[in-house]
Design a protein around this motif. Structure first.
Motif, PDB file in Angstrom:
ATOM      1  N   TRP A 175       0.847  -0.894  -0.005  1.00  0.00           N
ATOM      2  CA  TRP A 175      -0.007   0.251  -0.096  1.00  0.00           C
ATOM      3  C   TRP A 175       1.189   1.516  -0.333  1.00  0.00           C
ATOM      4  CZ3 TRP A 175      -4.879   1.451  -0.800  1.00  0.00           C
ATOM      5  CH2 TRP A 175      -5.099   2.791  -0.584  1.00  0.00           C
ATOM      6  N   ALA A 176       0.406   2.333  -0.629  1.00  0.00           N
ATOM      7  CA  ALA A 176       1.090   3.349  -0.707  1.00  0.00           C
ATOM      8  C   ALA A 176      -0.368   4.497  -1.106  1.00  0.00           C
ATOM      9  CB  ALA A 176       2.565   3.928  -1.969  1.00  0.00           C
ATOM     10  N   TRP A 177       0.413   5.606   0.380  1.00  0.00           N
ATOM     11  CA  TRP A 177      -0.786   6.980  -0.195  1.00  0.00           C
ATOM     12  C   TRP A 177      -0.769   7.662  -1.582  1.00  0.00           C
ATOM     13  CZ3 TRP A 177      -4.439   6.831   3.422  1.00  0.00           C
ATOM     14  CH2 TRP A 177      -4.494   6.587   4.533  1.00  0.00           C
ATOM     15  N   ASP A 178      -0.933   7.142  -2.344  1.00  0.00           N
ATOM     16  CA  ASP A 178      -1.426   7.901  -3.830  1.00  0.00           C
ATOM     17  C   ASP A 178      -2.508   7.582  -4.377  1.00  0.00           C
ATOM     18  OD1 ASP A 178      -1.403   5.557  -5.059  1.00  0.00           O
ATOM     19  OD2 ASP A 178       1.580   6.117  -5.026  1.00  0.00           O
ATOM     20  N   ALA A 180      -3.443   6.578  -7.311  1.00  0.00           N
ATOM     21  CA  ALA A 180      -3.531   5.013  -7.793  1.00  0.00           C
ATOM     22  C   ALA A 180      -3.765   3.942  -6.883  1.00  0.00           C
ATOM     23  CB  ALA A 180      -2.464   4.673  -8.188  1.00  0.00           C
ATOM     24  N   HIS A 181      -3.076   3.717  -5.716  1.00  0.00           N
ATOM     25  CA  HIS A 181      -3.305   2.980  -4.723  1.00  0.00           C
ATOM     26  C   HIS A 181      -5.342   3.609  -3.872  1.00  0.00           C
ATOM     27  CE1 HIS A 181       0.528   1.462  -4.514  1.00  0.00           C
ATOM     28  NE2 HIS A 181       0.161   1.039  -4.467  1.00  0.00           N
ATOM     29  N   LEU A 182      -5.358   4.248  -3.887  1.00  0.00           N
ATOM     30  CA  LEU A 182      -6.734   4.941  -3.145  1.00  0.00           C
ATOM     31  C   LEU A 182      -8.047   4.816  -4.467  1.00  0.00           C
ATOM     32  CD1 LEU A 182      -6.608   8.260  -2.020  1.00  0.00           C
ATOM     33  CD2 LEU A 182      -6.596   6.578  -0.438  1.00  0.00           C
ATOM     34  N   ARG A 183      -7.733   4.974  -5.473  1.00  0.00           N
ATOM     35  CA  ARG A 183      -8.755   3.884  -6.504  1.00  0.00           C
ATOM     36  C   ARG A 183      -8.652   2.596  -6.403  1.00  0.00           C
ATOM     37  NH1 ARG A 183      -7.039   3.703 -11.210  1.00  0.00           N
ATOM     38  NH2 ARG A 183      -9.445   4.424 -12.696  1.00  0.00           N
ATOM     39  N   HIS A 184      -7.805   2.175  -6.294  1.00  0.00           N
ATOM     40  CA  HIS A 184      -8.146   0.223  -5.870  1.00  0.00           C
ATOM     41  C   HIS A 184      -9.372   0.138  -4.966  1.00  0.00           C
ATOM     42  CE1 HIS A 184      -5.270   0.193  -8.888  1.00  0.00           C
ATOM     43  NE2 HIS A 184      -5.661  -1.711  -9.068  1.00  0.00           N
ATOM     44  N   LEU A 185      -8.888   0.990  -3.099  1.00  0.00           N
ATOM     45  CA  LEU A 185      -9.520   1.340  -2.295  1.00  0.00           C
ATOM     46  C   LEU A 185     -11.344   0.867  -2.139  1.00  0.00           C
ATOM     47  CD1 LEU A 185      -9.099   0.953   0.557  1.00  0.00           C
ATOM     48  CD2 LEU A 185      -9.055   3.277   1.098  1.00  0.00           C
ATOM     49  N   VAL A 186     -11.613   2.053  -3.418  1.00  0.00           N
ATOM     50  CA  VAL A 186     -13.177   3.191  -3.150  1.00  0.00           C
ATOM     51  C   VAL A 186     -13.971   1.602  -2.915  1.00  0.00           C
ATOM     52  CG1 VAL A 186     -14.462   4.257  -4.730  1.00  0.00           C
ATOM     53  CG2 VAL A 186     -12.031   4.973  -4.231  1.00  0.00           C
ATOM     54  N   LEU A 187     -13.648   1.303  -4.336  1.00  0.00           N
ATOM     55  CA  LEU A 187     -15.263  -0.264  -4.800  1.00  0.00           C
ATOM     56  C   LEU A 187     -14.891  -1.154  -3.505  1.00  0.00           C
ATOM     57  CD1 LEU A 187     -14.935  -0.908  -8.048  1.00  0.00           C
ATOM     58  CD2 LEU A 187     -16.561   0.436  -7.125  1.00  0.00           C
ATOM     59  N   PRO A 188     -13.541  -1.919  -2.615  1.00  0.00           N
ATOM     60  CA  PRO A 188     -14.122  -2.945  -1.663  1.00  0.00           C
ATOM     61  C   PRO A 188     -14.598  -1.687  -0.391  1.00  0.00           C
ATOM     62  CG  PRO A 188     -11.864  -2.343  -2.012  1.00  0.00           C
ATOM     63  CD  PRO A 188     -12.494  -2.269  -3.374  1.00  0.00           C
ATOM     64  N   ALA A 189     -14.087  -0.477  -0.230  1.00  0.00           N
ATOM     65  CA  ALA A 189     -14.653   0.159   1.060  1.00  0.00           C
ATOM     66  C   ALA A 189     -15.657   0.949   0.599  1.00  0.00           C
ATOM     67  CB  ALA A 189     -13.697   1.450   0.939  1.00  0.00           C
ATOM     68  N   LEU A 190     -16.141   1.177  -0.349  1.00  0.00           N
ATOM     69  CA  LEU A 190     -18.080   1.273  -0.320  1.00  0.00           C
ATOM     70  C   LEU A 190     -18.930  -0.079  -0.400  1.00  0.00           C
ATOM     71  CD1 LEU A 190     -19.485   2.880  -1.448  1.00  0.00           C
ATOM     72  CD2 LEU A 190     -20.252   2.606  -4.062  1.00  0.00           C
ATOM     73  N   THR A 191     -18.417  -1.263  -0.842  1.00  0.00           N
ATOM     74  CA  THR A 191     -18.912  -3.006  -0.734  1.00  0.00           C
ATOM     75  C   THR A 191     -19.208  -2.877   0.723  1.00  0.00           C
ATOM     76  OG1 THR A 191     -18.421  -3.420  -2.756  1.00  0.00           O
ATOM     77  CG2 THR A 191     -19.577  -4.835  -0.832  1.00  0.00           C
ATOM     78  N   LEU A 192     -17.754  -2.946   1.680  1.00  0.00           N
ATOM     79  CA  LEU A 192     -18.451  -3.020   2.831  1.00  0.00           C
ATOM     80  C   LEU A 192     -18.905  -2.083   3.407  1.00  0.00           C
ATOM     81  CD1 LEU A 192     -14.682  -4.496   3.549  1.00  0.00           C
ATOM     82  CD2 LEU A 192     -17.240  -6.105   4.312  1.00  0.00           C
ATOM     83  N   SER A 193     -19.221  -0.414   3.260  1.00  0.00           N
ATOM     84  CA  SER A 193     -19.941  -0.099   3.681  1.00  0.00           C
ATOM     85  C   SER A 193     -21.240   0.326   4.535  1.00  0.00           C
ATOM     86  CB  SER A 193     -19.642   1.724   3.592  1.00  0.00           C
ATOM     87  OG  SER A 193     -20.560   1.544   2.576  1.00  0.00           O
TER      88      SER A 193
END
Length: 317
Positions: A175-178, A180-193
């Motif tokens: 993981w890196a705070w940029d 490109a990595h934040l875009r990978h977080l959106v869908l799984p986080a939205l699904t779990l929320s």
């Protein structure tokens, strides 16, 4: 207050010990031989015995539990049967990724749930209330792995807006705070929320609607207090219960993300747990379950300690 904290802490000790026992014993109830991951079915008996001795599987189960618990208390969760790597290292890396995912999903779900629940409670019986209630019912009813597949089809396949797999470009697990990595977080986080959003919305709605009917709120209104000051009193009385519910939901996200992490190939504890189950990797399975359960116990302990800070009356129990 100090007595309340110490009491909660000592209550957590037997729970933690029970968790270690269950974590150790549950994996032995599953069918199959864990050595099948490293030894072929036609392996000589000498090889099987040597592997059992190397992994401590030739000793009585109580002795295995005692040795495993002693090593776990020193941070040694054993060695993976499938990969030969230290379990602690794999679990720590996976826990970091799951904490990131659960934190993002929990924050989004709790904040949105509190906002929708408060609006529904203040507009009880109106269209806002009905809309928030509908969203909460959908949130707790829709299977999140199915929602993950739908979001992947829409936003990754059709629109090509967001990536569908991994924690970084190229399916990376680092993981890196940029962006490109934040875009990978959106869908799984939205699904779990969606699940914590639905549960928190229903909880806050019921609490706010009930609190607005209490005598002290009616008295505050009769004294001419404005809406903002009344909201502060309502929020202060609602906060302890909401904190407890939110803490439980974040704990559930840590242990209940296995299907979502598998759908999105997110390299967290859920994905690691799924891999350990299919490979029948007992040390990895034990270590992952133990860390997840201990996190849940610690989270409940933190919530129990924070609640009296929001409502001092609870510290007197």
């Amino acid at each position: 207050m100090l007595f309340h904290i110490l009491k909660r802490f000592f209550y957590a000790i037997p729970i933690a010990l029970g968790v270690t026992l269950l974590s150790f014993m549950l994996v032995y109830l599953a069918p199959g031989d864990p050595l099948n991951a490293v030894a072929p079915a036609d392996a000589p008996m000498e090889v099987i015995q040597a592997l059992k001795s190397a992994y401590g599987l030739d000793r009585p189960v109580p002795v295995q539990y005692g040795l495993w618990l002693a090593r776990a208390l020193h941070g040694d969760l054993g060695t993976s049967i499938a990969t030969g790597r230290a379990v602690a290292g794999e679990v720590i890396k996976a826990v970091g990724n799951t904490l990131l995912l659960a934190g993002a999903a929990g924050l989004a779900g709790v904040l949105l749930g509190c906002m929708l629940g408060a609006l529904a409670g203040y507009r009880h019986g109106g269209w806002v209330d009905r809309f928030a209630t509908l969203l909460s019912v959908v949130g707790v009813s829709v299977p999140h792995y199915w929602l993950g597949l739908v979001l992947t089809i829409v936003f990754s396949t059709w629109l090509a807006w967001l990536p569908a797999m991994g924690a970084g470009p190229g399916g990376s697990s680092d993981w890196a705070w940029d962006i490109a990595h934040l875009r990978h977080l959106v869908l799984p986080a939205l699904t779990l929320s969606v699940i914590p959003m639905g549960i928190v919305t229903r909880t806050v709605r019921a609490l706010v609607a009930d609190m607005l009917q209490q005598e002290f709120v009616v008295s505050l209104r009769a004294r001419g207090l404005g809406g903002r000051r009344i909201f502060r009193h309502v929020a202060k009385n609602v906060a302890p219960t909401v904190l407890a519910v939110a803490g439980l939901q974040i704990g559930y996200l840590m242990g209940g993300s296995i299907l979502v992490e598998t759908v999105f190939a997110w390299p967290g504890t859920g994905f690691l747990l799924n891999t350990a189950i299919f490979q029948r990797d007992i040390p990895l399975l034990q270590g992952t379950i133990l860390v997840l359960c201990m996190f849940f116990v610690a989270l409940n302990l933190i919530v129990d300690i924070l609640q009296p800070l929001l409502d001092p009356r609870m510290g007197r129990n």
